[in-house]
Enzyme design. Structure first.
Site, PDB file in Angstrom:
ATOM      1  N   CYS A  10      -4.507  49.770  31.357  1.00  0.00           N
ATOM      2  CA  CYS A  10      -5.236  49.039  32.395  1.00  0.00           C
ATOM      3  C   CYS A  10      -4.361  48.991  33.639  1.00  0.00           C
ATOM      4  O   CYS A  10      -3.323  49.662  33.698  1.00  0.00           O
ATOM      5  CB  CYS A  10      -5.673  47.644  31.926  1.00  0.00           C
ATOM      6  N   ASN A  13      -1.194  46.086  32.667  1.00  0.00           N
ATOM      7  CA  ASN A  13      -0.725  45.910  31.288  1.00  0.00           C
ATOM      8  C   ASN A  13      -0.455  44.437  30.996  1.00  0.00           C
ATOM      9  O   ASN A  13       0.494  44.075  30.313  1.00  0.00           O
ATOM     10  CB  ASN A  13       0.514  46.770  31.019  1.00  0.00           C
ATOM     11  N   ASP A 126     -11.765  43.615  34.414  1.00  0.00           N
ATOM     12  CA  ASP A 126     -10.495  42.892  34.509  1.00  0.00           C
ATOM     13  C   ASP A 126     -10.751  41.400  34.711  1.00  0.00           C
ATOM     14  O   ASP A 126     -11.325  41.002  35.724  1.00  0.00           O
ATOM     15  CB  ASP A 126      -9.685  43.445  35.684  1.00  0.00           C
TER      16      ASP A 126
END
Length: 167
Positions: A10, A13, A126
């Protein structure tokens, strides 16, 4: 037989990829497949390198029964493209960045982890800037569905592994 290796990636992290790594490790352990699979996670950017995962990510993991996970954020390296069989991005931007840095003649298959989500939600959003933990819980559930589906599909390709599955 050599272990298959998976890298979850991602942006930093800190949230999605460590949760996906923890979910993968937990599912592999529960299925008795630790001799066949290994997972790690990494970041595209340096923001959180050296730090533990976001506290809400760790709280979500503990709430879901994953209590033995620890992690220190790291950035992806060119070597990872040779070391891992699959590199899973959490969203399209991550996939784009992975393809940009991908060296020639590497072994890694780059995919969205959510591609395997039976609910059809391919992007794991996210949750870092969300208020509260709802986004983390949603990302956890998406990762769990996706990991279970990925393992089920790939175990069908490995008859020796599917023979030992007990769930």
């Amino acid at each position: 037989m050599q272990k298959k290796r998976v890298l979850m990636v991602c942006l930093g992290n800190s949230c999605r990829s460590p949760m996906a790594e923890a979910v993968f490790q937990d599912q592999v352990r529960k299925m008795g497949l630790s001799d066949f699979w290994e997972a790690e996670s990494a970041a595209i950017l340096k923001y959180h390198v050296g730090n533990a995962p976001e506290p809400r990510a760790m709280t979500t993991l503990r709430k879901e029964g994953i209590t033995n996970y620890s992690h220190v954020a790291r950035q992806i390296t060119i070597n990872d493209f040779y070391k891992f069989d699959w590199i899973f991005g959490m969203d399209e931007y991550i996939i784009h960045k992975l393809y940009e840095m991908r060296p020639e003649n590497n072994q890694a298959t780059i995919e969205l982890l959510g591609k395997y989500d039976p609910a059809g939600i391919v992007v794991i959003r996210d949750p870092l800037f969300d208020v509260g933990s709802a986004g983390f819980e949603k990302a956890f559930q998406q990762a769990l569905r996706s990991v279970r589906s990925f393992l089920a599909i790939n175990m069908k390709r490995e008859p020796m592994i599917s023979d030992i599955i007990r769930e």
